[in-house]
Design a protein around this motif. Structure first.
Motif: not given
Length: 143
Positions: A54-55, A57-58, A91, A96, A113-114, A124
């Motif tokens: 996830e980090r 991807r964000v 976004a 996100v 932010t996701g 973030r």
């Protein structure tokens, strides 16, 4: 093998392999404990890898939003209501939320932010895009 006093030969042979008759079934308890520990560690590893994914991807969504906004600030992309509006739409397209957008001439900094799916933790990322610091500052459309 010596025979215990007061026991038959069969009882002496059966008890020779055990040190304590109360240990019956203890291997099952140890086996179940090991399986439970392995399952907990596997669940923790899964949650950790999903948070790392996830980090990434964000961070990718932040980069894309900042690059699009910088292109809009430089006049390379028209329409869309300005650099921050374009960053917000990118976004949203990347699932996100745009937390902030700062435009300083041709340099744009965005924060998005996701959230990690398993942990529900907010992730973030920020990104800055624009011409390199050594490039001459120009405004308006390119050549």
């Amino acid at each position: 093998m010596r025979r215990r006093e007061g026991t038959s030969g069969r009882e002496a042979t059966a008890s020779a392999g055990r040190t304590d008759p109360d240990d019956a079934g203890s291997a099952s308890v140890v086996s179940v404990s090991v399986v439970v520990v392995i399952a907990v560690l596997a669940a923790a590893a899964l949650a950790g890898t999903q948070a790392l994914a996830e980090r990434s991807r964000v961070a990718g969504a932040a980069d894309a939003s900042a690059l699009a906004a910088a292109d809009a600030a430089a006049g390379l992309v028209t329409g869309g209501g300005g650099p921050c509006s374009l960053a917000a739409s990118l976004a949203r397209a990347n699932a996100v939320e745009l937390s902030s957008c700062d435009v300083d001439e041709l340099v744009v900094t965005v924060v998005v932010t996701g959230s990690a799916p398993v942990l529900g933790v907010a992730v973030r990322a920020s990104a800055t895009a624009g011409p390199p610091p050594s490039a001459p500052r120009r405004t308006g459309p390119g050549p």
